[in-house]
Design a protein around this motif. Structure first.
Motif, PDB file in Angstrom:
ATOM      1  N   ILE A 112       0.862  -1.181   0.000  1.00  0.00           N
ATOM      2  CA  ILE A 112       0.000   0.000   0.000  1.00  0.00           C
ATOM      3  C   ILE A 112       0.903   1.237   0.000  1.00  0.00           C
ATOM      4  CG2 ILE A 112      -0.211  -0.187   2.528  1.00  0.00           C
ATOM      5  CD1 ILE A 112      -2.862   1.318   2.324  1.00  0.00           C
ATOM      6  N   PRO A 113       0.687   2.196  -0.921  1.00  0.00           N
ATOM      7  CA  PRO A 113       1.549   3.387  -0.959  1.00  0.00           C
ATOM      8  C   PRO A 113       1.449   4.179   0.334  1.00  0.00           C
ATOM      9  CG  PRO A 113       0.240   3.186  -2.969  1.00  0.00           C
ATOM     10  CD  PRO A 113      -0.308   2.177  -2.017  1.00  0.00           C
ATOM     11  N   LYS A 114       2.565   4.741   0.762  1.00  0.00           N
ATOM     12  CA  LYS A 114       2.561   5.503   2.004  1.00  0.00           C
ATOM     13  C   LYS A 114       1.773   6.804   1.874  1.00  0.00           C
ATOM     14  CE  LYS A 114       7.131   7.523   0.977  1.00  0.00           C
ATOM     15  NZ  LYS A 114       8.522   7.630   1.481  1.00  0.00           N
ATOM     16  N   GLU A 115       1.490   7.227   0.617  1.00  0.00           N
ATOM     17  CA  GLU A 115       0.705   8.451   0.396  1.00  0.00           C
ATOM     18  C   GLU A 115      -0.798   8.201   0.478  1.00  0.00           C
ATOM     19  OE1 GLU A 115       2.835   7.243  -1.843  1.00  0.00           O
ATOM     20  OE2 GLU A 115       4.614   8.509  -1.556  1.00  0.00           O
ATOM     21  N   THR A 116      -1.209   6.951   0.695  1.00  0.00           N
ATOM     22  CA  THR A 116      -2.636   6.618   0.760  1.00  0.00           C
ATOM     23  C   THR A 116      -3.302   7.350   1.916  1.00  0.00           C
ATOM     24  OG1 THR A 116      -2.161   4.412  -0.123  1.00  0.00           O
ATOM     25  CG2 THR A 116      -4.298   4.731   0.936  1.00  0.00           C
ATOM     26  N   LYS A 117      -4.457   7.971   1.646  1.00  0.00           N
ATOM     27  CA  LYS A 117      -5.209   8.643   2.705  1.00  0.00           C
ATOM     28  C   LYS A 117      -5.858   7.595   3.607  1.00  0.00           C
ATOM     29  CE  LYS A 117      -6.398  12.525  -0.322  1.00  0.00           C
ATOM     30  NZ  LYS A 117      -7.509  13.282  -0.942  1.00  0.00           N
ATOM     31  N   MET A 118      -5.759   7.822   4.898  1.00  0.00           N
ATOM     32  CA  MET A 118      -6.313   6.869   5.852  1.00  0.00           C
ATOM     33  C   MET A 118      -7.821   6.725   5.685  1.00  0.00           C
ATOM     34  SD  MET A 118      -3.703   5.685   7.480  1.00  0.00           S
ATOM     35  CE  MET A 118      -4.453   4.829   8.858  1.00  0.00           C
ATOM     36  N   LYS A 119      -8.505   7.813   5.313  1.00  0.00           N
ATOM     37  CA  LYS A 119      -9.964   7.763   5.160  1.00  0.00           C
ATOM     38  C   LYS A 119     -10.385   6.932   3.956  1.00  0.00           C
ATOM     39  CE  LYS A 119     -10.479  12.006   2.396  1.00  0.00           C
ATOM     40  NZ  LYS A 119     -11.100  13.346   2.345  1.00  0.00           N
ATOM     41  N   ASP A 120      -9.436   6.676   3.029  1.00  0.00           N
ATOM     42  CA  ASP A 120      -9.765   5.897   1.828  1.00  0.00           C
ATOM     43  C   ASP A 120      -9.549   4.403   2.019  1.00  0.00           C
ATOM     44  OD1 ASP A 120     -10.412   8.211   0.495  1.00  0.00           O
ATOM     45  OD2 ASP A 120      -8.430   8.462  -0.412  1.00  0.00           O
ATOM     46  N   ILE A 121      -8.992   4.001   3.155  1.00  0.00           N
ATOM     47  CA  ILE A 121      -8.745   2.576   3.409  1.00  0.00           C
ATOM     48  C   ILE A 121     -10.045   1.924   3.869  1.00  0.00           C
ATOM     49  CG2 ILE A 121      -7.437   0.904   4.761  1.00  0.00           C
ATOM     50  CD1 ILE A 121      -5.219   2.974   5.009  1.00  0.00           C
ATOM     51  N   THR A 122     -10.492   0.936   3.133  1.00  0.00           N
ATOM     52  CA  THR A 122     -11.729   0.219   3.459  1.00  0.00           C
ATOM     53  C   THR A 122     -11.404  -1.128   4.087  1.00  0.00           C
ATOM     54  OG1 THR A 122     -11.848  -0.871   1.306  1.00  0.00           O
ATOM     55  CG2 THR A 122     -12.867   1.317   1.500  1.00  0.00           C
ATOM     56  N   GLY A 123     -12.438  -1.776   4.615  1.00  0.00           N
ATOM     57  CA  GLY A 123     -12.253  -3.097   5.189  1.00  0.00           C
ATOM     58  C   GLY A 123     -11.763  -4.104   4.164  1.00  0.00           C
ATOM     59  N   ASP A 124     -12.329  -4.055   2.972  1.00  0.00           N
ATOM     60  CA  ASP A 124     -11.897  -4.971   1.916  1.00  0.00           C
ATOM     61  C   ASP A 124     -10.446  -4.705   1.520  1.00  0.00           C
ATOM     62  OD1 ASP A 124     -14.365  -6.161   1.863  1.00  0.00           O
ATOM     63  OD2 ASP A 124     -15.132  -4.955   0.192  1.00  0.00           O
ATOM     64  N   MET A 125     -10.059  -3.417   1.493  1.00  0.00           N
ATOM     65  CA  MET A 125      -8.683  -3.060   1.139  1.00  0.00           C
ATOM     66  C   MET A 125      -7.720  -3.594   2.199  1.00  0.00           C
ATOM     67  SD  MET A 125      -6.952   0.708   0.564  1.00  0.00           S
ATOM     68  CE  MET A 125      -8.254   1.204  -0.562  1.00  0.00           C
ATOM     69  N   TYR A 126      -8.096  -3.434   3.452  1.00  0.00           N
ATOM     70  CA  TYR A 126      -7.259  -3.932   4.554  1.00  0.00           C
ATOM     71  C   TYR A 126      -7.043  -5.440   4.429  1.00  0.00           C
ATOM     72  CZ  TYR A 126      -6.579  -6.030   9.164  1.00  0.00           C
ATOM     73  OH  TYR A 126      -6.148  -6.817  10.198  1.00  0.00           O
ATOM     74  N   GLU A 127      -8.114  -6.191   4.176  1.00  0.00           N
ATOM     75  CA  GLU A 127      -8.003  -7.642   4.069  1.00  0.00           C
ATOM     76  C   GLU A 127      -7.140  -8.046   2.877  1.00  0.00           C
ATOM     77  OE1 GLU A 127     -11.940  -9.178   4.010  1.00  0.00           O
ATOM     78  OE2 GLU A 127     -12.401  -8.538   6.061  1.00  0.00           O
ATOM     79  N   LYS A 128      -7.288  -7.332   1.748  1.00  0.00           N
ATOM     80  CA  LYS A 128      -6.491  -7.648   0.558  1.00  0.00           C
ATOM     81  C   LYS A 128      -5.005  -7.371   0.802  1.00  0.00           C
ATOM     82  CE  LYS A 128      -5.931  -6.738  -4.386  1.00  0.00           C
ATOM     83  NZ  LYS A 128      -4.465  -6.670  -4.257  1.00  0.00           N
ATOM     84  N   ILE A 129      -4.721  -6.254   1.455  1.00  0.00           N
ATOM     85  CA  ILE A 129      -3.329  -5.894   1.741  1.00  0.00           C
ATOM     86  C   ILE A 129      -2.660  -6.970   2.590  1.00  0.00           C
ATOM     87  CG2 ILE A 129      -1.869  -4.270   3.027  1.00  0.00           C
ATOM     88  CD1 ILE A 129      -3.928  -2.093   2.140  1.00  0.00           C
ATOM     89  N   MET A 130      -3.357  -7.425   3.622  1.00  0.00           N
ATOM     90  CA  MET A 130      -2.779  -8.430   4.495  1.00  0.00           C
ATOM     91  C   MET A 130      -2.679  -9.788   3.809  1.00  0.00           C
ATOM     92  SD  MET A 130      -1.838  -6.604   6.875  1.00  0.00           S
ATOM     93  CE  MET A 130      -0.957  -8.036   7.506  1.00  0.00           C
ATOM     94  N   ASN A 131      -3.615 -10.094   2.928  1.00  0.00           N
ATOM     95  CA  ASN A 131      -3.508 -11.341   2.158  1.00  0.00           C
ATOM     96  C   ASN A 131      -2.323 -11.290   1.205  1.00  0.00           C
ATOM     97  OD1 ASN A 131      -5.618 -12.899   3.210  1.00  0.00           O
ATOM     98  ND2 ASN A 131      -7.140 -11.845   1.968  1.00  0.00           N
ATOM     99  N   ASP A 132      -2.098 -10.122   0.596  1.00  0.00           N
ATOM    100  CA  ASP A 132      -0.932  -9.950  -0.278  1.00  0.00           C
ATOM    101  C   ASP A 132       0.360 -10.129   0.503  1.00  0.00           C
ATOM    102  OD1 ASP A 132      -2.568  -9.489  -2.431  1.00  0.00           O
ATOM    103  OD2 ASP A 132      -2.379  -7.298  -2.369  1.00  0.00           O
ATOM    104  N   ALA A 133       0.373  -9.627   1.734  1.00  0.00           N
ATOM    105  CA  ALA A 133       1.563  -9.770   2.575  1.00  0.00           C
ATOM    106  C   ALA A 133       1.816 -11.243   2.908  1.00  0.00           C
ATOM    107  CB  ALA A 133       1.402  -8.952   3.859  1.00  0.00           C
ATOM    108  N   LYS A 134       0.737 -12.001   3.142  1.00  0.00           N
ATOM    109  CA  LYS A 134       0.893 -13.426   3.429  1.00  0.00           C
ATOM    110  C   LYS A 134       1.436 -14.173   2.217  1.00  0.00           C
ATOM    111  CE  LYS A 134      -1.748 -15.770   6.119  1.00  0.00           C
ATOM    112  NZ  LYS A 134      -2.868 -16.499   6.745  1.00  0.00           N
ATOM    113  N   LYS A 135       0.933 -13.814   1.021  1.00  0.00           N
ATOM    114  CA  LYS A 135       1.379 -14.481  -0.204  1.00  0.00           C
ATOM    115  C   LYS A 135       2.837 -14.143  -0.527  1.00  0.00           C
ATOM    116  CE  LYS A 135      -3.228 -14.550  -2.316  1.00  0.00           C
ATOM    117  NZ  LYS A 135      -4.069 -14.001  -3.412  1.00  0.00           N
TER     118      LYS A 135
END
Length: 406
Positions: A112-135
């Motif tokens: 996830i880019p460090k410039e990402t706005k915190m208000k734009d992070i959704t639950g689905d985005m959070y789950e995808k990011i962590m799944n990508d980290a696991k992969k």
């Protein structure tokens, strides 16, 4: 013409001694999110003529706190980290905690880019990011720490009213393997894996990396180093050690006098050890220190030294240097190749971190003293006792036997 100001740095970051006024000036660097440019802008504030260092530190803290606006709904992920740093300073977090958070945040930036706005992070985005980290192939422990870092920044922004919704209340938390559930790799399974990479040849690739994979998994099994520490190794991280006097060990016998299993009972021996001084995080970052900043050396089994010696000689013959990294891969390919071998050999699908669990368990089983295990593993004695407590259950029997002999 105005007199040029001359300032001298003090040992406190952001505090300078003004040679002209004989007082202290403070400088605070901070970032402000620019919604038009959609990026953070770096700025600074000065305050002059402060009488003492104590007052300067207090004024600097006021500047930091006053610059954090509770209405800044455009705060970025990087801005949230800066906010956490203020909290860490206010609450006297340890330098180790700050450095670890910084390291895990750099890993998170891969997904996830460090410039990402915190208000734009959704639950689905959070789950995808962590799944990508696991992969990506990180160990379960590393995934747990990346997740914890991400979650605490989200929680902090919600607590400071910088985001209106706490997406963690709706998103499923990433599940990681319990540390007690790590498997021990039996010796026969390890031997089968090394034979797989010794005998098999890739069909399509012109360059055969199997010897390096064989060396990598042997190194993990016999040293218990973390996969990130292994991937950061250079050829010059291997060195000779000797219990002979220096004059008795010719320099031209480097790597040739490693101890075999048959001569370990001799009064003196020579061998090779590996220096663990850094860890690989990603393609853009190799840390200067391993996890918990525990630099250490580990003696090597003769089989591992032979594999290293072959690769080292090949690298020199191909025009390489001792400062070259041995493994030019990330975490993902290592776990992929390990599990590919396990599938074809019909073994359990092992992960790279389970070599470390196996190494420490084997040392405990062989009654190696706890301080020695702590020294070579980089874990504290407290951590080892907590994580491997089930293996120390026979200690009570040892105590009773010792008491019976008094």
């Amino acid at each position: 013409m105005a007199e040029k100001v001359k300032r001298t740095k003090t040992k406190h970051t952001g505090i300078y001694f003004n040679e002209n006024s004989q007082k202290y000036d403070i400088k605070y660097n901070y970032t402000v999110y620019n919604p038009e440019k959609q990026k953070n802008e770096y700025k600074q504030k000065w305050k002059y003529g402060i009488s003492s260092v104590k007052e300067a530190k207090a004024e600097l803290l006021k500047l930091k706190n006053s610059n954090t606006s509770a209405k800044d709904n455009n705060i970025t992920l990087e801005g949230a980290y800066q906010l956490w740093l203020i909290r860490a300073e206010n609450q006297n977090f340890s330098p180790k905690s700050v450095k670890n958070t910084d390291a895990y945040l750099k890993m998170l930036y891969q997904f996830i880019p460090k410039e990402t706005k915190m208000k734009d992070i959704t639950g689905d985005m959070y789950e995808k990011i962590m799944n990508d980290a696991k992969k990506h192939g990180y160990s379960e422990e590393t995934i747990h720490n990346i997740n914890a870092t991400f979650r605490k920044l989200i929680q902090l922004c919600y607590k400071k009213e910088m985001i209106t919704t706490n997406i963690l209340e709706f998103a499923d938390n990433i599940r990681t393997k319990e540390k007690d559930n790590y498997r021990i790799i039996p010796k026969e399974d390890f031997v089968a894996i090394t034979k797989y990479f010794k005998r098999r040849k890739p069909v399509q690739s012109k360059v055969c990396h199997y010897p390096k994979y064989r060396f990598l998994f042997s190194l993990l099994y016999y040293t218990g180093i973390r996969i990130g520490e292994c991937l950061a190794l250079q050829y010059d991280d291997f060195e000779e050690f000797s219990y002979f006097q220096k004059s008795e060990t010719p320099k031209d016998k480097f790597l040739m006098n490693f101890p075999s299993r048959s001569n370990l009972e001799q009064e003196h021996l020579t061998g090779t050890r590996v220096k663990i001084t850094k860890a690989y995080l990603s393609d853009f970052k190799i840390t200067k220190s391993p996890k918990n900043f525990k630099k250490r050396t580990i003696p090597l089994d003769s089989e591992v030294v032979r594999l290293y010696q072959t690769l080292h000689q090949q690298n020199i013959m191909n025009g390489g240097a001792d400062s070259d990294r041995i493994f030019n891969w990330g975490h993902g390919p290592c776990n992929h190749m390990l599990q590919k071998a396990c599938k074809e050999l019909e073994l359990p699908l092992y992960h790279c971190h389970e070599f470390r669990h196996t190494f420490i368990s084997n040392l405990i089983r062989e009654n190696v003293p706890l301080p020695v295990i702590s020294k070579v593993s980089g874990d504290t004695q407290e951590t080892i006792l907590k994580r491997y407590s089930h293996m120390f259950e026979s200690d009570e029997v040892m105590i009773l036997k010792a008491l019976s002999r008094l």
